[in-house]
Design a protein around this motif. Sequence first.
Motif, short mmCIF file in Angstrom:
data_model
loop_
_atom_site.label_atom_id
_atom_site.label_comp_id
_atom_site.label_asym_id
_atom_site.label_seq_id
_atom_site.Cartn_x
_atom_site.Cartn_y
_atom_site.Cartn_z
N PHE A 56 -75.55 24.19 44.91
CA PHE A 56 -76.13 22.94 44.43
C PHE A 56 -77.66 22.92 44.49
O PHE A 56 -78.29 22.43 43.55
N PRO A 57 -78.29 23.43 45.55
CA PRO A 57 -79.76 23.53 45.49
C PRO A 57 -80.22 24.39 44.32
O PRO A 57 -81.26 24.12 43.71
N TYR A 108 -82.84 21.78 37.48
CA TYR A 108 -83.13 20.44 36.96
C TYR A 108 -84.60 20.08 37.18
O TYR A 108 -85.23 19.44 36.34
N GLN A 109 -85.13 20.48 38.34
CA GLN A 109 -86.53 20.21 38.62
C GLN A 109 -87.44 20.92 37.62
O GLN A 109 -88.41 20.34 37.12
N LEU A 119 -80.19 22.13 41.43
CA LEU A 119 -81.27 21.15 41.54
C LEU A 119 -82.63 21.75 41.18
O LEU A 119 -83.47 21.09 40.57
#
Length: 285
Positions: free
Chosen positions: A86-87, A93-94, A90
Amino acid sequence: MSATLKDSSSKNFTEKFVTKTKDVGVSPQRNEESTPKYVMGKFADSFMIGGGSLILLLLMNAMLAGNSPDTKIGWWVYNLSFLVNFPHFLVSYQILYHDNRASLFKYKRFLWAGVGAPILLASILFGGYLMNRVDVWGYLINATYFFVGWHYVKQIFGGISVTNSLNKYYLNTLERFCLKGNLFSLWAISFIGFNIGDKNYIQDGIPYQSLNLSDWTLDAAYISLFCTLAGTIYLGFKKYIEEGKKPALAAIICWLTIYAWYLPTFSHPMYMHLIPFFHSMQYLF
């Protein structure tokens, strides 16, 4: 990591990367030999970019039977992958929604990736739910494996390009073609192998079917793999003999990693659940 670096852009990337990784207080007059060749270190780079997964695969095949793990070990492996995966999402997405937010509505590729594709996927999922069509979700699962495989090999190519660039080792057009062809052949073998014949699968409680592909498609993928592998190795030796240059250790490890992840010969029931974990660790590196 970008997987579409051109020869010239690779050099530009390296110069920018080296500038960011220079030690504080070091004289700008230092020569090229003293510029950073690694992100974390020679062996740390190799471990993070995939070497750790190769070591674990050897240990698992040596110490564990080639069968499915017990429930406790299986859940531990699953949660470990989930925790790191998940990181990794993320960060993606960042990069897209924050770092490149100015490009989101400026370029078609960004608009499709950041707006169009999510809306399309959400519509298909919601439509399948409204129509009570589980098979629609099954098609999406098969599509997921197709695109995830593409994503994995592109990231491997990016890892090879960046680690090589840091060591001033650049691929010409033919070398890039053979390497990419080899990676895409691996992707084809992985995807086609699960879609030969008429088979039924279940993913997270959702049933789906194979694409009922013919055996010759897998044979063609293996032929492509061997031809491009031979071409890549030959061109590598040719470059070393003519120019005295050799690829970075981390780049070689990165390349070997995708073989361990994708070739059925190296598969292990528990190891396959760890591939997302190592892929995410590679991405975050």
